[in-house]
Design a protein around this motif. Structure first.
Motif, PDB file in Angstrom:
ATOM      1  N   LEU A  13       0.899  -0.991  -0.054  1.00 33.03           N
ATOM      2  CA  LEU A  13      -0.108  -0.020  -0.018  1.00 33.03           C
ATOM      3  C   LEU A  13       0.906   1.429   0.076  1.00 33.03           C
ATOM      4  CD1 LEU A  13      -2.600  -1.131   2.507  1.00 33.03           C
ATOM      5  CD2 LEU A  13      -3.235  -0.963   0.146  1.00 33.03           C
ATOM      6  N   ALA A  14       2.002   1.093   0.526  1.00 36.20           N
ATOM      7  CA  ALA A  14       2.971   2.292   0.508  1.00 36.20           C
ATOM      8  C   ALA A  14       3.733   2.415  -0.739  1.00 36.20           C
ATOM      9  CB  ALA A  14       3.940   2.327   1.669  1.00 36.20           C
ATOM     10  N   GLY A  15       3.553   1.529  -1.649  1.00 35.41           N
ATOM     11  CA  GLY A  15       4.307   1.767  -2.960  1.00 35.41           C
ATOM     12  C   GLY A  15       5.759   1.213  -2.764  1.00 35.41           C
ATOM     13  N   GLN A  16       6.053   0.552  -1.562  1.00 35.68           N
ATOM     14  CA  GLN A  16       7.524   0.210  -1.467  1.00 35.68           C
ATOM     15  C   GLN A  16       7.880  -1.139  -2.055  1.00 35.68           C
ATOM     16  OE1 GLN A  16       7.547   0.159   2.866  1.00 35.68           O
ATOM     17  NE2 GLN A  16       7.738   2.277   3.180  1.00 35.68           N
ATOM     18  N   THR A  17       6.969  -1.862  -2.447  1.00 30.77           N
ATOM     19  CA  THR A  17       6.993  -3.207  -3.263  1.00 30.77           C
ATOM     20  C   THR A  17       5.939  -3.204  -4.267  1.00 30.77           C
ATOM     21  OG1 THR A  17       7.726  -4.299  -1.097  1.00 30.77           O
ATOM     22  CG2 THR A  17       6.759  -5.857  -2.730  1.00 30.77           C
ATOM     23  N   THR A  18       6.486  -3.619  -5.225  1.00 34.07           N
ATOM     24  CA  THR A  18       5.372  -3.996  -6.187  1.00 34.07           C
ATOM     25  C   THR A  18       4.914  -5.235  -6.440  1.00 34.07           C
ATOM     26  OG1 THR A  18       7.183  -2.726  -7.980  1.00 34.07           O
ATOM     27  CG2 THR A  18       5.435  -4.062  -8.906  1.00 34.07           C
ATOM     28  N   ASN A  19       3.409  -5.012  -6.466  1.00 37.13           N
ATOM     29  CA  ASN A  19       2.459  -6.254  -6.378  1.00 37.13           C
ATOM     30  C   ASN A  19       2.516  -7.021  -7.296  1.00 37.13           C
ATOM     31  OD1 ASN A  19       0.443  -7.785  -5.429  1.00 37.13           O
ATOM     32  ND2 ASN A  19      -0.870  -6.513  -5.027  1.00 37.13           N
ATOM     33  N   THR A  20       3.691  -7.878  -7.507  1.00 37.07           N
ATOM     34  CA  THR A  20       3.781  -8.987  -8.619  1.00 37.07           C
ATOM     35  C   THR A  20       3.065 -10.294  -8.584  1.00 37.07           C
ATOM     36  OG1 THR A  20       5.916  -9.873  -7.801  1.00 37.07           O
ATOM     37  CG2 THR A  20       6.129  -7.964  -9.210  1.00 37.07           C
ATOM     38  N   ASN A  21       2.858 -10.347  -7.036  1.00 39.47           N
ATOM     39  CA  ASN A  21       2.069 -11.732  -6.769  1.00 39.47           C
ATOM     40  C   ASN A  21       0.542 -11.394  -7.425  1.00 39.47           C
ATOM     41  OD1 ASN A  21       4.075 -12.683  -5.287  1.00 39.47           O
ATOM     42  ND2 ASN A  21       3.285 -12.247  -3.411  1.00 39.47           N
ATOM     43  N   ALA A  22      -0.065 -10.545  -7.318  1.00 38.90           N
ATOM     44  CA  ALA A  22      -1.501 -10.189  -7.693  1.00 38.90           C
ATOM     45  C   ALA A  22      -1.552 -10.655  -9.530  1.00 38.90           C
ATOM     46  CB  ALA A  22      -1.917  -9.011  -7.580  1.00 38.90           C
ATOM     47  N   THR A  23      -0.461 -10.029 -10.019  1.00 38.09           N
ATOM     48  CA  THR A  23      -0.397  -9.937 -11.491  1.00 38.09           C
ATOM     49  C   THR A  23      -0.079 -11.854 -11.819  1.00 38.09           C
ATOM     50  OG1 THR A  23       0.482  -7.982 -11.893  1.00 38.09           O
ATOM     51  CG2 THR A  23       0.848  -9.569 -13.551  1.00 38.09           C
ATOM     52  N   TRP A  24       0.802 -12.150 -11.095  1.00 37.72           N
ATOM     53  CA  TRP A  24       1.060 -13.783 -11.453  1.00 37.72           C
ATOM     54  C   TRP A  24      -0.153 -14.542 -11.146  1.00 37.72           C
ATOM     55  CZ3 TRP A  24       1.750 -18.458  -9.096  1.00 37.72           C
ATOM     56  CH2 TRP A  24       2.196 -19.315  -9.731  1.00 37.72           C
ATOM     57  N   LEU A  25      -0.710 -14.272 -10.135  1.00 37.66           N
ATOM     58  CA  LEU A  25      -1.902 -15.321  -9.713  1.00 37.66           C
ATOM     59  C   LEU A  25      -3.025 -14.923 -10.737  1.00 37.66           C
ATOM     60  CD1 LEU A  25      -1.998 -14.790  -5.798  1.00 37.66           C
ATOM     61  CD2 LEU A  25      -1.693 -16.906  -7.023  1.00 37.66           C
ATOM     62  N   CYS A  26      -3.222 -13.873 -11.167  1.00 39.41           N
ATOM     63  CA  CYS A  26      -4.519 -13.554 -12.042  1.00 39.41           C
ATOM     64  C   CYS A  26      -4.083 -14.140 -13.352  1.00 39.41           C
ATOM     65  CB  CYS A  26      -4.601 -12.118 -12.271  1.00 39.41           C
ATOM     66  SG  CYS A  26      -5.238 -11.236 -10.710  1.00 39.41           S
ATOM     67  N   GLU A  27      -2.890 -14.140 -13.695  1.00 33.36           N
ATOM     68  CA  GLU A  27      -2.248 -14.748 -14.890  1.00 33.36           C
ATOM     69  C   GLU A  27      -2.528 -16.344 -15.019  1.00 33.36           C
ATOM     70  OE1 GLU A  27       1.704 -13.655 -15.660  1.00 33.36           O
ATOM     71  OE2 GLU A  27       0.939 -11.682 -16.852  1.00 33.36           O
ATOM     72  N   ARG A  28      -2.207 -17.008 -13.910  1.00 33.64           N
ATOM     73  CA  ARG A  28      -2.140 -18.210 -13.888  1.00 33.64           C
ATOM     74  C   ARG A  28      -3.698 -18.865 -13.595  1.00 33.64           C
ATOM     75  NH1 ARG A  28      -0.931 -21.881 -14.736  1.00 33.64           N
ATOM     76  NH2 ARG A  28      -0.202 -23.344 -13.297  1.00 33.64           N
ATOM     77  N   VAL A 140      -4.461 -19.711   1.661  1.00 32.00           N
ATOM     78  CA  VAL A 140      -3.344 -18.868   2.060  1.00 32.00           C
ATOM     79  C   VAL A 140      -2.034 -19.257   1.758  1.00 32.00           C
ATOM     80  CG1 VAL A 140      -2.898 -17.434   4.256  1.00 32.00           C
ATOM     81  CG2 VAL A 140      -4.815 -18.740   4.022  1.00 32.00           C
ATOM     82  N   LEU A 141      -1.465 -18.233   1.126  1.00 35.21           N
ATOM     83  CA  LEU A 141      -0.246 -18.652   0.427  1.00 35.21           C
ATOM     84  C   LEU A 141       1.058 -17.391   1.024  1.00 35.21           C
ATOM     85  CD1 LEU A 141      -1.158 -18.803  -3.295  1.00 35.21           C
ATOM     86  CD2 LEU A 141      -1.169 -20.521  -1.394  1.00 35.21           C
ATOM     87  N   PRO A 142       2.220 -17.827   0.922  1.00 36.31           N
ATOM     88  CA  PRO A 142       3.189 -16.801   1.495  1.00 36.31           C
ATOM     89  C   PRO A 142       3.156 -15.384   0.607  1.00 36.31           C
ATOM     90  CG  PRO A 142       4.133 -19.004   1.215  1.00 36.31           C
ATOM     91  CD  PRO A 142       2.678 -19.154   0.591  1.00 36.31           C
ATOM     92  N   GLY A 143       3.875 -14.501   0.936  1.00 40.38           N
ATOM     93  CA  GLY A 143       3.947 -13.391   0.228  1.00 40.38           C
ATOM     94  C   GLY A 143       5.416 -13.290  -0.792  1.00 40.38           C
ATOM     95  N   VAL A 144       6.347 -14.221  -0.264  1.00 38.23           N
ATOM     96  CA  VAL A 144       7.674 -14.222  -1.059  1.00 38.23           C
ATOM     97  C   VAL A 144       7.484 -14.733  -2.333  1.00 38.23           C
ATOM     98  CG1 VAL A 144       9.976 -15.274  -1.218  1.00 38.23           C
ATOM     99  CG2 VAL A 144       8.593 -14.584   1.184  1.00 38.23           C
ATOM    100  N   PRO A 145       7.499 -14.303  -3.392  1.00 40.58           N
ATOM    101  CA  PRO A 145       7.043 -14.542  -4.842  1.00 40.58           C
ATOM    102  C   PRO A 145       7.746 -16.041  -5.135  1.00 40.58           C
ATOM    103  CG  PRO A 145       7.851 -12.301  -5.073  1.00 40.58           C
ATOM    104  CD  PRO A 145       8.138 -12.831  -3.781  1.00 40.58           C
TER     105      PRO A 145
END
Length: 227
Positions: A13-28, A140-145
């Motif tokens: 939410l602070a923009g410190q980390t890019t939310n690549t997990n959401a993109t990857w999950l949506c694609e899969r 429920v999955l970890p946050g580390v990609p």
């Protein structure tokens, strides 16, 4: 099958980390024919996690939550899931046994590492330590990609739906000039159409029938100025 994706983390939410997990999950999920209808990011707060998960599990076939697993002070996702489902957190003996096989002793693990909502199925973390969980169509999955991706692949068969076939036409015209043809292609074919302007206009054509998607794309290519 439809689904919602919930990513947890103040840093997102602070923009410190890019939310690549959401993109990857949506694609899969899309590849598996699952319609993702919500993507929501919530802070590391139990009440926010519980409220969103409780709302989404009533609306969608599956809720995939990623981030906030582990024993540190801001890893509160499991607590939020437990609150959403009205269950206590308990030490999960199977998760402890898995970690023992990986060379971790009970005394080495930080308090809370293997606590999951009562009745949850533990998801082994092949690329890390903190286990995930599956319960009542909440995953429920970890946050580390790397950890999240490996764990999702292990549960991927739980997600299935009608495949969607996609064709793309790139038009060298202003989007506003294409409106009549975009309306006509929707009328002629059983497809959904999205247009995405930039230097050119990408037109995405989707259908649950592969031949229909290809036919509609061919029809449109004959009627627009392509790049």
């Amino acid at each position: 099958m439809n689904a919602a994706v919930v990513t947890v983390g103040d840093e997102l939410l602070a923009g410190q980390t890019t939310n690549t997990n959401a993109t990857w999950l949506c694609e899969r999920l899309d590849e598996r024919g699952v319609a993702v209808e919500r993507v929501t990011t919530v802070p590391d707060r139990v009440a926010d996690i519980a409220r969103v998960v409780n709302e989404y599990r009533a609306e969608y076939d599956a809720v995939v939550v990623t981030g906030g697993l582990g024993p540190t002070h801001d890893d509160v996702t499991m607590e939020g899931i437990a609150a959403a489902l009205g269950r206590p957190l308990e030490e999960h003996e199977e998760a402890l046994a898995w970690l023992g096989e990986d060379g971790y002793s009970r005394s080495e693990l930080i308090e809370g590492t293997t606590k999951l909502p009562a009745g949850a199925r533990a998801l082994h973390n092949e690329a890390g330590v903190a286990p995930g969980a599956a319960l009542e169509d909440v995953y429920v999955l970890p946050g580390v990609p790397t950890e999240m991706q490996a764990m999702f692949e292990a549960i991927a068969p739980a997600f299935s739906g009608t495949p969607t076939y996609r064709e793309e036409v790139v038009a060298d015209e202003p989007e506003s000039a294409l409106l009549d043809r975009l309306e006509e292609i929707r009328d002629r074919f059983d497809v959904s159409v999205g247009s995405y302007p930039g230097e050119s206009v990408r037109i995405a054509i989707e259908s649950t029938d592969e031949a229909t998607a290809a036919e509609a794309a061919a029809w449109l290519r004959e009627r627009v100025d392509t790049v």
